[in-house]
Design a protein around this motif. Structure first.
Motif, mmCIF file in Angstrom:
data_model
loop_
_atom_site.group_PDB
_atom_site.id
_atom_site.type_symbol
_atom_site.label_atom_id
_atom_site.label_comp_id
_atom_site.label_asym_id
_atom_site.label_seq_id
_atom_site.Cartn_x
_atom_site.Cartn_y
_atom_site.Cartn_z
ATOM 1 N N MET A 80 0.939 -1.178 0.094
ATOM 2 C CA MET A 80 0.090 -0.013 -0.078
ATOM 3 C C MET A 80 0.995 1.187 -0.016
ATOM 4 S SD MET A 80 -3.146 -1.013 2.618
ATOM 5 C CE MET A 80 -2.229 -2.111 3.559
ATOM 6 N N ARG A 81 0.587 2.381 -0.681
ATOM 7 C CA ARG A 81 1.311 3.470 -1.040
ATOM 8 C C ARG A 81 2.590 3.079 -1.640
ATOM 9 N NH1 ARG A 81 0.398 6.653 4.671
ATOM 10 N NH2 ARG A 81 -1.954 7.082 4.370
ATOM 11 N N GLN A 82 2.641 2.272 -2.439
ATOM 12 C CA GLN A 82 3.899 1.897 -2.872
ATOM 13 C C GLN A 82 4.417 2.955 -4.123
ATOM 14 O OE1 GLN A 82 3.633 -2.115 -4.772
ATOM 15 N NE2 GLN A 82 2.551 -1.511 -6.592
ATOM 16 N N ALA A 83 3.544 3.567 -4.480
ATOM 17 C CA ALA A 83 4.168 4.727 -5.323
ATOM 18 C C ALA A 83 4.024 5.834 -4.510
ATOM 19 C CB ALA A 83 3.197 4.864 -6.535
ATOM 20 N N GLY A 84 5.061 6.742 -4.130
ATOM 21 C CA GLY A 84 4.778 7.914 -3.175
ATOM 22 C C GLY A 84 6.089 8.572 -2.985
ATOM 23 N N ARG A 85 5.942 9.466 -1.762
ATOM 24 C CA ARG A 85 7.244 10.353 -1.311
ATOM 25 C C ARG A 85 8.501 9.705 -0.900
ATOM 26 N NH1 ARG A 85 4.166 14.114 2.592
ATOM 27 N NH2 ARG A 85 3.038 12.155 2.943
ATOM 28 N N TYR A 86 8.424 8.283 -0.640
ATOM 29 C CA TYR A 86 9.652 7.684 -0.224
ATOM 30 C C TYR A 86 10.684 7.489 -1.550
ATOM 31 C CZ TYR A 86 8.355 3.266 -2.357
ATOM 32 O OH TYR A 86 7.934 2.233 -3.120
ATOM 33 N N MET A 87 10.038 7.515 -2.580
ATOM 34 C CA MET A 87 10.751 7.286 -3.774
ATOM 35 C C MET A 87 11.335 8.920 -4.359
ATOM 36 S SD MET A 87 8.660 4.377 -6.166
ATOM 37 C CE MET A 87 10.256 4.194 -7.057
ATOM 38 N N ALA A 88 12.698 8.608 -4.623
ATOM 39 C CA ALA A 88 13.238 9.932 -5.198
ATOM 40 C C ALA A 88 12.612 10.361 -6.660
ATOM 41 C CB ALA A 88 14.608 9.757 -5.308
ATOM 42 N N VAL A 89 12.354 9.498 -7.303
ATOM 43 C CA VAL A 89 11.680 9.712 -8.803
ATOM 44 C C VAL A 89 10.338 10.353 -8.549
ATOM 45 C CG1 VAL A 89 10.566 7.340 -9.002
ATOM 46 C CG2 VAL A 89 11.354 8.827 -10.743
ATOM 47 N N ARG A 91 9.268 12.222 -5.961
ATOM 48 C CA ARG A 91 9.705 13.462 -5.227
ATOM 49 C C ARG A 91 10.042 14.604 -6.444
ATOM 50 N NH1 ARG A 91 12.150 10.471 -1.420
ATOM 51 N NH2 ARG A 91 14.267 11.033 -2.138
ATOM 52 N N LYS A 92 10.974 14.152 -7.705
ATOM 53 C CA LYS A 92 11.515 14.929 -8.617
ATOM 54 C C LYS A 92 10.026 15.205 -9.383
ATOM 55 C CE LYS A 92 14.648 15.134 -12.309
ATOM 56 N NZ LYS A 92 15.673 14.493 -13.052
ATOM 57 N N LEU A 93 9.112 14.438 -9.580
ATOM 58 C CA LEU A 93 8.041 14.648 -10.209
ATOM 59 C C LEU A 93 7.105 15.569 -9.831
ATOM 60 C CD1 LEU A 93 5.994 12.311 -12.486
ATOM 61 C CD2 LEU A 93 4.811 13.548 -10.951
ATOM 62 N N ALA A 94 7.060 15.330 -8.289
ATOM 63 C CA ALA A 94 6.002 16.385 -7.571
ATOM 64 C C ALA A 94 6.341 17.693 -7.667
ATOM 65 C CB ALA A 94 5.979 15.606 -6.001
ATOM 66 N N GLU A 95 7.868 17.959 -7.678
ATOM 67 C CA GLU A 95 8.285 19.321 -7.683
ATOM 68 C C GLU A 95 7.897 19.835 -9.002
ATOM 69 O OE1 GLU A 95 12.571 19.126 -7.189
ATOM 70 O OE2 GLU A 95 12.454 18.594 -5.140
ATOM 71 N N LYS A 96 7.921 19.165 -10.026
ATOM 72 C CA LYS A 96 7.507 19.983 -11.279
ATOM 73 C C LYS A 96 6.049 19.835 -11.232
ATOM 74 C CE LYS A 96 8.007 18.835 -16.252
ATOM 75 N NZ LYS A 96 8.561 17.813 -17.232
ATOM 76 N N PHE A 100 -1.523 17.838 -6.170
ATOM 77 C CA PHE A 100 -1.722 16.341 -5.971
ATOM 78 C C PHE A 100 -2.993 15.948 -6.796
ATOM 79 C CE2 PHE A 100 -4.241 13.091 -4.162
ATOM 80 C CZ PHE A 100 -3.579 12.025 -4.125
ATOM 81 N N ARG A 101 -3.860 17.158 -6.757
ATOM 82 C CA ARG A 101 -5.219 16.867 -7.573
ATOM 83 C C ARG A 101 -4.712 16.581 -9.141
ATOM 84 N NH1 ARG A 101 -10.300 18.442 -5.968
ATOM 85 N NH2 ARG A 101 -10.918 17.667 -7.890
ATOM 86 N N LYS A 102 -3.672 17.349 -9.589
ATOM 87 C CA LYS A 102 -3.310 17.237 -11.033
ATOM 88 C C LYS A 102 -2.670 15.838 -11.254
ATOM 89 C CE LYS A 102 -0.460 19.518 -14.417
ATOM 90 N NZ LYS A 102 0.447 20.378 -14.878
ATOM 91 N N ARG A 103 -1.619 15.590 -10.103
ATOM 92 C CA ARG A 103 -0.994 14.466 -10.421
ATOM 93 C C ARG A 103 -1.919 13.074 -10.363
ATOM 94 N NH1 ARG A 103 2.104 16.663 -6.388
ATOM 95 N NH2 ARG A 103 1.450 15.279 -4.868
#
Length: 416
Positions: A80-89, A91-96, A100-103
């Motif tokens: 559960m939550r295997q895609a999310g903020r613990y992954m560097a990739v 976090r990089k996408l979230a900066e761009k 959250f609604r858009k993502r």
């Protein structure tokens, strides 16, 4: 290959463990070269037209087979939550894309984020990146997500007049979900199960009545006594909308659906029996009539006092949180239903050998039939990616002893 027998706390509860073998030595998935795993630029991707039958087949992924209780060679695993903020990739996408609604409501971003852990770790389940509140606007409930407060519903449902704003769910407003599931199904093929999910009526109702997150649930709990007819009407509307939404996800490509009654554990068991269970049971009945072979998983945070009641909803899989001992949970639920879980997410901050031992313990206690390995809750922020990779590497090294498929749990032994 060498083997050594292990003892387990399972025996203290009168449940002896199944046989399985573990191939020692773990190998990094390195380049992750896997057929169909990579895809072209999202903007150039074409979605093939195909229909998903709500049925089973010999090519069903390992996770689907385990969910149904069919024989499998090892326990499938996802988080559960295997895609999310613990992954560097991520976090990089979230900066761009900071919204959250858009993502979670843009097809290309949903697919990219959902596949990030698939590319990195090859889990047996790929869950769509979404939110349990995503369908709300599709039946008349707009919401925002604020940085500090989280989800906010400006017009809570607290009167008969408020109910008038609700309407049947409009799937046209959720096309990004359907399109994303179709693409995910194409990308992973039969190598992993594509997972959809929904919130249970009670849990969704808590947001709609409270106006957002809450620590006390005082407003909706009091409504059980002060306005029971209003609450029943709201829960009934949500039951119909969620049932339709599940069927839409299955028809779009989801192999399996998890129902999150995240706040069901905040109710006393007798209150959950009255205000949550009947509506989940109705959802299961409706979905089964349309998609009889699609496994349904029910997860409740803090479900130790609800396990037997959860089984009464007739779902295929009960998700155990980490506060329930797997051996005790299996003993209480029996072997005629599948279970999911339940490694404590905090274990992933431990030395890797400790993670290995805990995975072996949980799998041993769950037995060789109908077990999906998972955490007992979502991946925690800050979790080392190395530990997540190790979790999946260890799981893939496990092998059930073929003889255990014909043995009862009491007769089986665990070999590593």
């Amino acid at each position: 290959m060498s083997f050594l027998s292990l003892t387990s706390g399972c025996s203290s509860l009168g449940v002896k463990s199944p046989s399985f073998t573990v191939q020692l030595g773990f190998h990094s998935n390195g380049n992750n070269s896997f057929p169909g795993a990579l895809f072209s630029s999202p903007k150039r991707r074409k979605i093939k037209k195909f229909s998903i039958a709500c049925s089973s087949s010999a090519t069903d992924p390992l996770l689907v087979k385990a969910a149904r209780g069919d024989p499998v060679s090892r326990p499938p695993a996802w988080m559960m939550r295997q895609a999310g903020r613990y992954m560097a990739v991520y976090r990089k996408l979230a900066e761009k894309h900071p919204s959250f609604r858009k993502r979670s409501e843009t097809t290309d971003l949903i697919v990219e984020i959902s596949l990030q852990p698939w590319k990195a770790f090859r889990p047996d389940g790929v869950i769509i990146f979404s939110d349990i509140l995503t369908p709300l606007p599709a039946f008349g409930v707009p919401f925002d997500i604020e940085e500090v407060r989280g989800p906010v519903i400006q017009s809570p449902i607290r009167s008969e007049n408020d109910l008038k704003a609700l309407h049947p769910i409009d799937m046209e407003k959720l096309q990004f979900v359907g399109e994303s599931l179709k693409i995910l199904r194409q990308e992973v093929g039969d190598h992993a199960a594509v997972l959809g999910f929904v919130g249970a009526p009670w849990t969704i109702a808590t947001y709609m009545v409270e106006g957002g997150t809450t620590r006390t649930y005082a407003t909706i709990k009091s409504m059980c006594h002060t306005a029971p007819s209003l609450l029943r009407a709201l829960l009934s509307h949500l039951t119909k909308a969620i049932s339709d939404y599940i069927i839409y996800q299955v028809e779009s490509g989801a192999h399996c659906i998890q129902i999150f009654d995240s706040w069901g554990g905040q109710l006393p068991p007798d209150m959950w029996e009255k205000w949550s269970k009947p509506y989940i049971t109705e959802i299961v009945s409706v979905v089964r009539s349309k998609c009889p072979q699609t496994p349904l998983v029910l997860y409740i945070n803090g479900n130790g006092g609800l396990l037997e009641r959860m089984k009464g909803t007739r779902v295929d899989v009960i998700g155990l949180d980490w506060t329930v001992d797997m051996a005790d949970g299996r003993k209480r639920l029996g072997s005629d239903i599948s279970v999911q879980g339940n490694v404590d997410p905090a274990y992933l901050f431990s030395p890797l050998p400790a993670v290995t031992e805990e995975i072996q313990r949980v799998v041993k206690c769950a037995g060789p039939h109908g077990h999906i390995l998972n955490l007992g809750h979502g991946v925690l922020v800050g979790t080392p990616e190395e530990a997540v990779a190790h979790f999946f590497d260890v799981t893939k090294s496990l092998k059930y002893d073929s003889s255990s498929q014909n043995h009862t749990m009491e007769e089986s032994k665990l070999l590593v």
